[in-house]
Design a protein around this motif. Structure first.
Motif, short mmCIF file in Angstrom:
data_model
loop_
_atom_site.label_atom_id
_atom_site.label_comp_id
_atom_site.label_asym_id
_atom_site.label_seq_id
_atom_site.Cartn_x
_atom_site.Cartn_y
_atom_site.Cartn_z
N THR A 1 -6.01 3.13 -4.29
CA THR A 1 -7.04 2.62 -3.46
C THR A 1 -7.86 1.50 -4.39
N THR A 2 -8.28 0.44 -4.25
CA THR A 2 -9.01 -0.33 -5.02
C THR A 2 -10.14 0.00 -5.31
N GLY A 3 -11.01 0.02 -4.13
CA GLY A 3 -12.43 0.40 -4.13
C GLY A 3 -12.81 1.89 -4.65
N GLY A 4 -11.88 2.72 -4.23
CA GLY A 4 -12.18 4.22 -4.71
C GLY A 4 -11.73 4.37 -6.21
N SER A 5 -10.88 3.44 -6.80
CA SER A 5 -10.75 3.49 -7.95
C SER A 5 -11.86 2.80 -8.99
N GLY A 6 -12.52 1.92 -8.31
CA GLY A 6 -13.80 1.64 -8.82
C GLY A 6 -14.95 2.66 -9.02
N PHE A 7 -14.94 3.26 -7.94
CA PHE A 7 -15.77 4.72 -8.01
C PHE A 7 -15.21 5.72 -9.29
N GLY A 8 -13.93 5.70 -9.21
CA GLY A 8 -13.14 6.56 -10.26
C GLY A 8 -13.66 6.00 -11.59
N GLY B 1 -7.92 -14.32 -7.45
CA GLY B 1 -8.21 -13.28 -8.29
C GLY B 1 -8.77 -11.98 -7.70
N ALA B 2 -8.79 -11.89 -6.35
CA ALA B 2 -8.98 -10.55 -5.67
C ALA B 2 -7.83 -9.67 -5.41
N TRP B 3 -8.17 -8.38 -5.78
CA TRP B 3 -6.98 -7.47 -5.50
C TRP B 3 -7.02 -6.88 -3.92
N SER B 4 -5.87 -6.68 -3.49
CA SER B 4 -5.70 -6.18 -2.17
C SER B 4 -6.29 -4.61 -2.16
N HIS B 5 -6.52 -4.20 -0.75
CA HIS B 5 -7.07 -2.92 -0.44
C HIS B 5 -6.28 -1.78 -1.05
N TRP B 6 -5.07 -1.69 -0.79
CA TRP B 6 -3.88 -0.99 -1.42
C TRP B 6 -3.11 -1.50 -2.35
N ILE B 7 -2.59 -0.80 -3.49
CA ILE B 7 -1.66 -1.39 -4.51
C ILE B 7 -0.79 -0.14 -4.64
N ASN B 8 0.63 -0.57 -4.70
CA ASN B 8 1.58 0.53 -5.26
C ASN B 8 1.34 0.65 -6.61
N GLY B 9 1.12 2.05 -7.03
CA GLY B 9 1.01 2.33 -8.17
C GLY B 9 2.01 2.12 -9.40
N GLU B 10 3.31 2.03 -8.76
CA GLU B 10 4.44 1.96 -9.61
C GLU B 10 4.78 0.59 -9.86
N THR B 11 4.44 -0.30 -8.75
CA THR B 11 4.94 -1.73 -8.93
C THR B 11 3.78 -2.58 -9.35
N GLY B 12 2.68 -2.27 -8.88
CA GLY B 12 1.72 -3.33 -8.84
C GLY B 12 1.53 -4.05 -7.78
N LYS B 13 2.44 -3.99 -6.53
CA LYS B 13 2.60 -4.89 -5.40
C LYS B 13 1.52 -4.45 -4.30
N GLU C 1 -13.49 -4.42 -1.33
CA GLU C 1 -12.67 -3.30 -2.09
C GLU C 1 -12.60 -3.80 -3.86
N THR C 2 -12.71 -5.25 -3.90
CA THR C 2 -12.59 -5.69 -5.19
C THR C 2 -13.85 -5.76 -5.81
#
Length: 461
Positions: free
Chosen positions: A83-90, A127-139, A154-155
């Protein structure tokens, strides 16, 4: 409101490079919980919450998983959803871990550098990331059928964390300076002004290369999205102007209100929640970095009062308990979006808030992440959980949702967006760490001035 959930998976076999043993070696020593001081209790819950982003991170990207289930009930195909936003909190949670010496500084720099390198290669949409990203591929992992592109909110949550990381390490050793430079480059690449849909005086939440602007979600106050306008104004290359903030976010100033609840002014019209002020994450997400103390603009004289009143209204509502749920009290309170108990006993999700969606479920992050606003009331809640309700505590701190009303029901699960606000907001109460990092960043200071903000605390006028 955007805060909803996905399905992802984690197992104890997939712990990341720094083990639980390393983390707990630096935590407050175990002793009977009734003997812990307030400071020791805060250390404990902060270090517990850190485990979500340190021990249970997605193993390849090392970013925060959307969710973690101790009961291991979820489909295998979602185990790499981050998760992009949650990872920012992380990111901010990790900084707390470094500053309190819960984790080694060098190990944190290594991990944060890996995260920056992953995000640089991940899918971006102007420039903006998506809400969810595949952690293996970055897609991109679609959040919904048409939500398969850039997610500006989320960005914004993510880059709020990046700014704090940059400021924390920018004067360090060569490796730390390199990390700061990577974070700086990433945040500066977000094309905020693109998300005005051709120059309209408002920011839009989504853009998709497949569906364009069909999601059609303008960001208008008041809710959790204020930080998006702050980041957009602060951008050196893709900035918005004052009119975009004023006409978009404040609706030309029409989002103010004279309404009060329990004798406390609300100040602004909380979207779809004008009577009580809505779920408490609205007083938290934008304010992990943005310091509300003595912060003002043309319409709000003090954002501290706005946020403190929203939390106090939630607290007073729980004490009043008009729906007569068992357990609500001065030490068991707090309504915000999170997991819930469905009528059939299964686990669901709800935007818990006073009256409108009060389902008898208390989400611990609500009170814990309100520590700066209501320290006495939040500390009473924290002590109650750890001393009297240990069944509500798991490997990464308090579980996401609990209910005394439903016979001490709890879900043995966590969400990144809920667990990720606990350590930073408690640290802001204790030392102001994240607030000072963010508010002293030169680009943030310039952006705040540009859209008419002032801060007596940080000498911005």
């Amino acid at each position: 409101m955007k805060k909803i959930i996905s399905l992802s998976i984690v197992s104890l076999a997939l712990l990341t490079s720094c083990t639980s043993k390393q983390l707990t070696e630096n935590r407050v020593s175990e002793r009977p919980r009734s003997q812990l001081t307030d400071n020791q209790l805060m250390d404990k819950v902060q270090s517990d919450a850190l485990k979500y982003f340190w021990d249970f991170a997605e193993p390849k990207s090392l970013l925060g998983r959307e969710r973690y289930h101790e009961d291991n009930i979820y489909p295998d195909n979602d185990k790499h959803v981050i998760t992009t936003g949650g990872s920012g909190f992380g990111l901010m949670t990790i900084l707390v871990g470094v500053d309190r010496k819960f984790i080694p500084r060098q190990e944190a720099v290594k991990r944060l550098t890996h995260i920056a390198d992953f995000l640089e290669k991940a899918d971006r949409f102007h420039g903006a990331w998506s809400h969810w990203i595949n952690g293996e591929t970055g897609k991109v992992v679609p959040f919904g059928k048409k939500d398969n592109g850039g997610d500006l909110v989320e960005t914004a949550f993510l880059v709020q964390g990046m700014i704090c990381v940059r400021e924390y390490f920018k004067n360090g050793n060569d490796e730390e300076k390199a990390l700061a430079a990577k974070m700086d480059k990433l945040w500066k690449g977000v094309e905020w002004n693109w998300y005005t849909k051709g120059g309209q005086k408002v920011l839009y939440w989504h853009w998709s290369p497949t569906y364009g602007w069909e999601m059609n979600f303008p960001l208008e106050g008041y809710n959790e999205c204020l930080i998006t306008y702050v980041m957009a104004a602060a951008s050196p290359d893709y900035s918005i102007d004052y009119d975009t903030y004023n006409k978009g976010w404040t609706r030309n100033g029409t989002y103010t209100t004279d309404r009060t609840k329990y004798g406390l002014p609300l100040y602004v019209k909380h979207n779809y929640a004008e009577e009580y002020g809505g779920p408490l994450f609205w007083s938290q997400y934008s304010y992990l970095g943005l310091d509300p103390r003595q912060l003002s603009d043309k319409y709000v004289k003090n954002y501290w009062d706005l946020n403190r009143n929203q939390v106090s209204i939630d607290y007073k509502y729980c004490l009043e308990n008009p729906l007569k749920f068992k357990g609500y009290s001065e030490k068991y309170w707090g309504l915000t979006a999170g997991y819930t108990r469905n009528k059939d006993g299964s686990t669901g999700y709800a935007a818990h808030q006073p009256m409108k969606e009060d389902l008898g479920v208390i989400v611990p992050t609500a009170a814990l992440s309100s520590m700066p606003y209501t320290p006495k009331e939040s500390m009473a809640f924290l002590r109650y959980l750890y001393e009297e309700k240990p069944n509500f505590i798991g490997q990464a701190g308090p579980y996401d949702a609990t209910s005394i009303n439903f016979n001490d029901w709890f879900t043995p699960r966590y969400l990144a967006i809920d667990q990720g606000t606990i350590a930073p907001m408690i640290e802001n109460y204790r030392t102001g760490l994240l607030w000072d990092l963010f508010m002293n960043a030169p680009d943030i200071r310039a952006g705040l001035k540009k859209i008419g903000f002032r801060s007596e605390k940080h000498k911005i006028d």
